[in-house]
Structure formats: C-alpha cells, structure tokens
Design a protein around this motif. Structure first.
Motif, PDB file in Angstrom:
ATOM      1  N   CYS A 191      -6.922  -3.696   7.488  1.00 24.19           N
ATOM      2  CA  CYS A 191      -8.189  -4.278   7.052  1.00 24.19           C
ATOM      3  C   CYS A 191      -9.255  -3.715   7.983  1.00 24.19           C
ATOM      4  O   CYS A 191      -9.111  -3.835   9.197  1.00 24.19           O
ATOM      5  CB  CYS A 191      -8.187  -5.803   7.183  1.00 24.19           C
ATOM      6  SG  CYS A 191      -7.354  -6.647   5.862  1.00 24.19           S
ATOM      7  N   PHE A 208      -6.950  -2.972  -3.504  1.00 28.76           N
ATOM      8  CA  PHE A 208      -6.004  -3.863  -2.844  1.00 28.76           C
ATOM      9  C   PHE A 208      -6.811  -4.982  -2.193  1.00 28.76           C
ATOM     10  O   PHE A 208      -7.751  -4.714  -1.448  1.00 28.76           O
ATOM     11  CB  PHE A 208      -5.192  -3.115  -1.784  1.00 28.76           C
ATOM     12  CG  PHE A 208      -4.351  -2.007  -2.336  1.00 28.76           C
ATOM     13  CD1 PHE A 208      -3.022  -2.213  -2.637  1.00 28.76           C
ATOM     14  CD2 PHE A 208      -4.901  -0.751  -2.564  1.00 28.76           C
ATOM     15  CE1 PHE A 208      -2.245  -1.186  -3.159  1.00 28.76           C
ATOM     16  CE2 PHE A 208      -4.138   0.283  -3.083  1.00 28.76           C
ATOM     17  CZ  PHE A 208      -2.800   0.064  -3.386  1.00 28.76           C
ATOM     18  N   TYR A 226      -7.336  -2.590   2.592  1.00 31.33           N
ATOM     19  CA  TYR A 226      -7.434  -3.830   1.821  1.00 31.33           C
ATOM     20  C   TYR A 226      -8.832  -4.422   1.930  1.00 31.33           C
ATOM     21  O   TYR A 226      -9.472  -4.344   2.974  1.00 31.33           O
ATOM     22  CB  TYR A 226      -6.445  -4.875   2.351  1.00 31.33           C
ATOM     23  CG  TYR A 226      -5.053  -4.742   1.810  1.00 31.33           C
ATOM     24  CD1 TYR A 226      -4.595  -5.581   0.803  1.00 31.33           C
ATOM     25  CD2 TYR A 226      -4.195  -3.782   2.311  1.00 31.33           C
ATOM     26  CE1 TYR A 226      -3.323  -5.462   0.300  1.00 31.33           C
ATOM     27  CE2 TYR A 226      -2.908  -3.653   1.818  1.00 31.33           C
ATOM     28  CZ  TYR A 226      -2.472  -4.499   0.812  1.00 31.33           C
ATOM     29  OH  TYR A 226      -1.219  -4.384   0.315  1.00 31.33           O
ATOM     30  N   LYS A 260      -6.657  -8.722  -0.076  1.00 29.91           N
ATOM     31  CA  LYS A 260      -5.891  -9.688   0.710  1.00 29.91           C
ATOM     32  C   LYS A 260      -6.660 -10.995   0.735  1.00 29.91           C
ATOM     33  O   LYS A 260      -7.877 -11.007   0.897  1.00 29.91           O
ATOM     34  CB  LYS A 260      -5.707  -9.171   2.143  1.00 29.91           C
ATOM     35  CG  LYS A 260      -5.233 -10.219   3.141  1.00 29.91           C
ATOM     36  CD  LYS A 260      -5.293  -9.684   4.554  1.00 29.91           C
ATOM     37  CE  LYS A 260      -5.028 -10.787   5.566  1.00 29.91           C
ATOM     38  NZ  LYS A 260      -5.081 -10.298   6.958  1.00 29.91           N
ATOM     39  N   TRP A 311       0.826  -1.201   0.000  1.00 33.33           N
ATOM     40  CA  TRP A 311       0.000   0.000   0.000  1.00 33.33           C
ATOM     41  C   TRP A 311       0.865   1.257   0.000  1.00 33.33           C
ATOM     42  O   TRP A 311       0.603   2.208  -0.745  1.00 33.33           O
ATOM     43  CB  TRP A 311      -0.927   0.005   1.216  1.00 33.33           C
ATOM     44  CG  TRP A 311      -2.006   1.045   1.130  1.00 33.33           C
ATOM     45  CD1 TRP A 311      -3.275   0.882   0.659  1.00 33.33           C
ATOM     46  CD2 TRP A 311      -1.890   2.431   1.507  1.00 33.33           C
ATOM     47  NE1 TRP A 311      -3.960   2.064   0.724  1.00 33.33           N
ATOM     48  CE2 TRP A 311      -3.146   3.041   1.239  1.00 33.33           C
ATOM     49  CE3 TRP A 311      -0.872   3.213   2.052  1.00 33.33           C
ATOM     50  CZ2 TRP A 311      -3.387   4.387   1.494  1.00 33.33           C
ATOM     51  CZ3 TRP A 311      -1.110   4.555   2.297  1.00 33.33           C
ATOM     52  CH2 TRP A 311      -2.359   5.131   2.018  1.00 33.33           C
TER      53      TRP A 311
END
Length: 264
Positions: free
Chosen positions: A19, A64, A23, A66, A3
């Motif tokens: 998070c 983004f 993400y 994950k 990031w």
C-alpha cells in the motif's frame, strides 16, 4: 498473494509497497486523526500522500482494493461486480494481534493492558469493530460465487492449498514452479523479512521522507508491521480470566450459527 497470482508471479513488479503501490486502501484517511492527515498532506512524502489522498479512478485496471470495512459499508453492488476475498481470524489471536498493532501505529496508550483492551474489543469499542456482526455478515455470503471466505488458520495449516484455492477463484492457472515459488515467498517468516511488505510500511504511513525515516531508524529501530503470525499465540499473552470471558462471549455470539473457529 492475490497481486502475484493475478500478475502471473511477477516478483520484480512486486518490489514496491503493498500500500499504496499495489492496492488502494479504501478507508486509510478515515482511520486516522485529522491532525495526522494534515501532517501527511503538508509533508514531503509522496508515498503517504498517494496512500491517503490518491483517487481510485487513477489506478489502472484490474484494480486491487484493501479494506477492513464490513460488507454493508462497501458499495451495494460490490459482490455482484467484483471478486471479494474475505479473511477471518479467530477472535482471541486477532485481539492479541490488534493490541500489538495499535502500539505500532501509536493508536493506544502503552499503559493499557491486554485485559483492558480485550474488554474494549468484546464491547466493540475499538475501530473496525464490532467483530461478530462483521464476520457473520460475510459468512452468510460464503456461497456467493464472487466471494471467497478464508480463515487465517487455514493459510497457516495449508498455505499451498490456500494459494491454489485463491488462484481457482481468480480464474488463474499456476504451474508447479509458480506454486513452489509462491509457497516459499508467502511463508510468514519470509514475508517478515521482505522489506516491501514489512519494514517499508512505516514509510507509507509517515509524512517524513525515506531519508528522514532512515536517520530516525538508525537511532531507534521502528516496530515491524508483521509480528508472529501464529495460531494459538493468545495463550502466551491472555490471562485465564480474560480467556474465559472471551470463550463465553464467542459462544454467545455464535449461538445459532455454524461458524467455527480454530483457536489453538
């Protein structure tokens, strides 16, 4: 790391939860029990609601994402349409780390021993496993220009070199000052002290508000998301018998492959 590199080392912008703020965690809801999901759905915590129920379409581009899922559980055109960074860790240290991780999120009985957990780990009887099909699938794609295969151990050995490798993969140019800053901030000990990475994780996964969690933490400090981040720490936890069983398992699973791990 990703990031900050992609966002030109915007440390002020990074002062938010990994998070869900930076993400999209692809399988967050699917990893939890229906009871916990319902508590979060009915709770008063907007952060956990966004993490578990937020739509990826609502996120600004570039997005983004994950995930712990293997490649064959991801969109079929993923590597053709996106940049993928895959991180593998040697199975012995991963097993120990995962054992402690399940305690943080109360996913196992505290009476379960590491030896028992390791047996389940090798048999693929833990979520996000089996281990070797997962890793070997990505290893076979390591020459794809849209996939960067990294080892956790290489990050520990040469963090600066890994940062440069990721920047090159993302097509970003970093100055010496940016490299210096990233190397300092991404050192494990400094990441562990960073509340936006470590301590605040409890808030992101809870139906409770920040105020309620702070009141609870005053009575009993919550376990931290980041623990040691060391290579070879399995030696401090694993019995010789379990170590020998894992060595035989690793040798058997890697037969015919050129994939090698650093375990100490």
């Amino acid at each position: 790391m990703v990031w900050l590199i992609q966002n030109d080392c915007d440390y002020e912008g990074a002062r938010c939860l990994l998070c869900p703020d930076r993400y999209h965690f692809l399988e967050a809801a699917g990893m939890t029990t229906s009871m916990k999901r319902e508590k979060i759905r009915l709770g008063r915590n907007p952060v956990s609601k966004k993490l578990f129920f937020g739509s990826i379409q609502e996120r600004t581009r570039p997005r983004f994402v994950k995930t712990h899922l293997p490649l064959h559980f991801c969109p079929p055109a993923l590597i053709d349409t996106a940049k993928v960074i895959y991180v593998a860790r040697n199975p012995k240290d991963m097993c120990v780390s995962y054992f402690h991780h399940t305690a943080v999120f109360k996913e196992r009985s505290l009476a379960l021993t590491l030896d028992d957990f390791a047996a389940l780990f090798m048999d693929g009887e833990v979520s996000q496993l089996p281990y070797f099909p997962h890793v070997l699938e990505a290893w076979k794609q390591r020459h794809n220009p849209n996939l960067l295969f990294l080892f956790f151990e290489d990050m520990k050995r040469d963090l600066r070199g890994t940062i440069q490798k990721v920047a090159d993969f993302l097509g970003k140019s970093l100055t010496k000052e940016q490299l210096d800053g990233l190397e300092f901030n991404l050192h494990f000990d400094n990441m562990k002290k960073n509340p936006w990475v470590n301590k605040s994780m409890a808030y992101a996964y809870s139906p409770l508000t920040a105020e309620e969690l702070e009141a609870m933490a005053a009575k009993e400090p919550p376990p931290q998301f980041m623990r040691k981040g060391q290579t070879g720490d399995w030696r401090n936890h694993m019995s010789q018998q379990t170590s020998d069983k894992m060595d035989a398992w690793i040798q058997r699973e890697l037969a015919g492959s050129d994939l090698k791990f650093i375990t100490g």
